[in-house]
Write a protein that holds these residues in place. Structure first.
Motif, PDB file in Angstrom:
ATOM      1  N   TRP A  22      -4.431   5.410  -3.791  1.00 13.37           N
ATOM      2  CA  TRP A  22      -3.696   5.529  -2.649  1.00 13.37           C
ATOM      3  C   TRP A  22      -3.427   7.003  -2.192  1.00 13.37           C
ATOM      4  CZ3 TRP A  22      -2.597   1.058  -0.518  1.00 13.37           C
ATOM      5  CH2 TRP A  22      -2.504   0.038  -1.111  1.00 13.37           C
ATOM      6  N   ASP A 264       6.235  -2.468  -1.416  1.00 13.58           N
ATOM      7  CA  ASP A 264       5.406  -1.747  -0.545  1.00 13.58           C
ATOM      8  C   ASP A 264       4.048  -2.680  -0.222  1.00 13.58           C
ATOM      9  OD1 ASP A 264       4.097  -2.096  -2.970  1.00 13.58           O
ATOM     10  OD2 ASP A 264       4.217  -0.044  -3.473  1.00 13.58           O
ATOM     11  N   SER A 266       1.464  -3.404  -1.864  1.00  7.82           N
ATOM     12  CA  SER A 266       0.362  -2.715  -2.540  1.00  7.82           C
ATOM     13  C   SER A 266      -0.422  -3.602  -3.407  1.00  7.82           C
ATOM     14  CB  SER A 266       0.863  -1.493  -3.315  1.00  7.82           C
ATOM     15  OG  SER A 266       1.644  -1.963  -4.479  1.00  7.82           O
ATOM     16  N   GLY A 374      -4.894   0.730  -9.388  1.00 11.34           N
ATOM     17  CA  GLY A 374      -4.928   1.388  -8.368  1.00 11.34           C
ATOM     18  C   GLY A 374      -5.669   2.806  -8.665  1.00 11.34           C
ATOM     19  N   SER A 458      -4.496  -4.591  -7.547  1.00  7.19           N
ATOM     20  CA  SER A 458      -4.256  -3.690  -6.466  1.00  7.19           C
ATOM     21  C   SER A 458      -5.035  -3.761  -5.210  1.00  7.19           C
ATOM     22  CB  SER A 458      -4.290  -2.222  -7.299  1.00  7.19           C
ATOM     23  OG  SER A 458      -4.373  -1.365  -6.139  1.00  7.19           O
TER      24      SER A 458
END
Ligand code: MN
Ligand code: MN
Length: 475
Positions: A22, A264, A266, A374, A458
């Motif tokens: 990210w 979020d 995500s 992530g 993710s």
């Protein structure tokens, strides 16, 4: 030369830290991450069984101009570089090829994933009545924690072939207006003994009976009226009778669609992400390939969750035979040695999921060597249990080539292993392809709650894995 008096500079120069995907994305890439994950969720929702996923892969590939190898053979089409070919193995496994500029005997770049996921299958004679309820007997498939599958809305997916040969696809429980199915659990008030059992004994395999009906057929003369009423409904709707269950393949899976997870948005939550997340990312990656140097291959196999056995699994001869067909089509004179060279000279990313670091269970994971959701596409040098038993332990030479491909293409990657030493373990299809002499490394996506009815990935990893596989094809 590094100025050794400056500790911070020296630290930057010498130490390594994995990146969070990210933090590497600009706005336009951020948009791409969310867009590709919309497609991904759709792919998950359209394929909850290996058959459905295989069908969706072939549909998406056909839209991009892939033609079946049978058609090429029958019409005697001369294959050329850039030609897109699909091969369907009994509607449960698929191989996609984009022919390269170099000859097949120079080897292929293969990404291999699996389409089957842990689930609960119906037995061949499933329907029965007990205490005025109609239920279905089941036999679970793959490594499930049985207690996770009770008290959930469940859907029935499958295929029935009737006596006259007619084949019917059945899906009940996915449409908003569909009924769903259910496996009961004991109420806490009466669960004193159950709660004192070990977790793997609290819910047992023969206890995974699926509730399917409770209205008795209106005739006081007969017994098993609820069962008869269920059969009557099935017969009216699908024209089937009880004997048809014997030749059917029915799978019970969690009902409902995949979802965004987190405020979020995500993460993606959904069923069967092991290994459809790697199937989807490798599919997207190969669909973007036009004329590669080495022939690009996306392999989607079945039966990985039960040891890669059976004629739709990686251990079947299907892939090898398909490569033989391609050699026969592309060479003037067929020779088996060309097939062997094509296989032995190939590079493989064995595309599978593994457990991500989970802050709820740090005791089974080595935080320094565990993958994190992530942190990008994950290279797994070895799998296996105990002393790497059963593992394809990738070699340094090949690992360094993959590292270079990823670094040259700004692919955010990490390395990971499955849990602490001696904590358990597992395997993939890697070792089977390695038997041909191919260079193979496991390379996929870490998930939270692998094999649960609802697994977590993710979105950043989905995007980065697509990028990683794409770079591998283009290398
Ligand atoms: Mn897997
Ligand atoms: Mn698995």
């Amino acid at each position: 030369m590094v100025d050794e008096s400056k500790g911070k500079k020296l630290q930057e120069a010498l130490t390594h830290k994995w990146k969070n995907v990210w933090e590497t994305l600009d706005n336009s890439e951020m948009e791409k991450v969310f867009a590709i994950n919309e497609e991904y969720k759709n792919f998950l929702d359209k394929g909850k069984t290996e058959r459905e996923s295989a069908r969706e892969i072939i549909r998406m590939a056909s839209e991009k101009g892939y033609i079946s190898i049978d058609e090429i053979r029958n019409k005697r089409i001369k294959p050329t570089a850039g030609m897109k070919i699909n091969a369907n193995n009994k509607n449960k496994a698929v191989a996609l090829f984009v022919l390269g500029k170099e000859k097949l005997e120079k080897g292929m770049h293969i990404v291999g994933s699996h389409l089957d996921a842990p689930r609960i299958d119906l037995k061949h004679f499933p329907l029965y009545e007990d205490s005025e309820l109609a239920l279905l007997k089941t036999h679970y498939y793959g490594g499930i924690k049985k207690y996770q599958w009770v008290t959930l809305p469940l859907a029935l997916h499958g295929v029935v072939i009737k006596e006259d040969g007619e084949k019917i696809d059945i899906v009940i429980g996915e449409d908003e207006n569909d009924p769903v199915f259910f496996i009961t659990d004991l109420l806490p008030h009466l669960a004193k003994e159950q709660m004192e059992k070990k977790m793997n004994e609290g819910i047992v395999g023969e206890g995974l009976n699926v509730l399917i009906g409770s209205i008795p057929y209106n005739d006081s003369e007969i017994s098993e009226k609820v069962k008869l009423n269920v059969l009557k409904i099935l017969n009216e709707k699908y024209g089937i009778k009880e004997e048809d269950f014997t030749t059917a393949e029915f799978e019970i899976v969690p009902a409902g669609k995949s979802k965004d997870v987190g405020i979020d948005r995500s993460m993606v939550g959904g069923y069967g992400q092991d290994d459809r997340v790697c199937a989807f990312t490798s599919l997207k990656a190969i669909l973007d390939v036009e004329v590669p140097n080495k022939t690009a291959v996306a392999l989607f196999v079945d039966k990985e969750e039960i040891g890669s056995v059976g004629n739709t699994s990686m251990k079947s001869k299907f892939f090898e035979n398909t490569v033989s067909e391609l050699i026969d089509l592309t060479e003037e004179n067929y020779s088996e040695i060309l097939v062997k060279r094509a296989l032995a000279n190939s590079w493989v990313l064995s595309a599978d999921t593994l457990g991500a670091f989970d802050p709820n269970y740090p005791e089974v994971l080595d935080k320094r060597n565990s993958p994190f959701i992530g942190n990008g596409i994950t290279i797994v040098k070895y799998t296996g249990v105990k002393g790497k038993s059963g593992s394809n332990d990738a070699n340094s030479e090949y690992l360094s080539k993959i590292r270079k491909i990823f670094n040259d293409n700004n692919v955010v990657w990490q390395m990971g292993e499955l849990g602490k030493v001696d904590q358990g373990g597992g395997g993939t299809i890697a070792y089977i392809l390695a038997n041909y002499g191919m260079e193979v490394v496991d390379c996929g996506i870490p998930l939270l709650s692998v094999h649960a009815p609802f697994e977590i990935a993710s979105k950043a990893d989905v995007y980065m894995t697509y990028r990683g596989y794409n770079a591998f094809y283009k290398a």
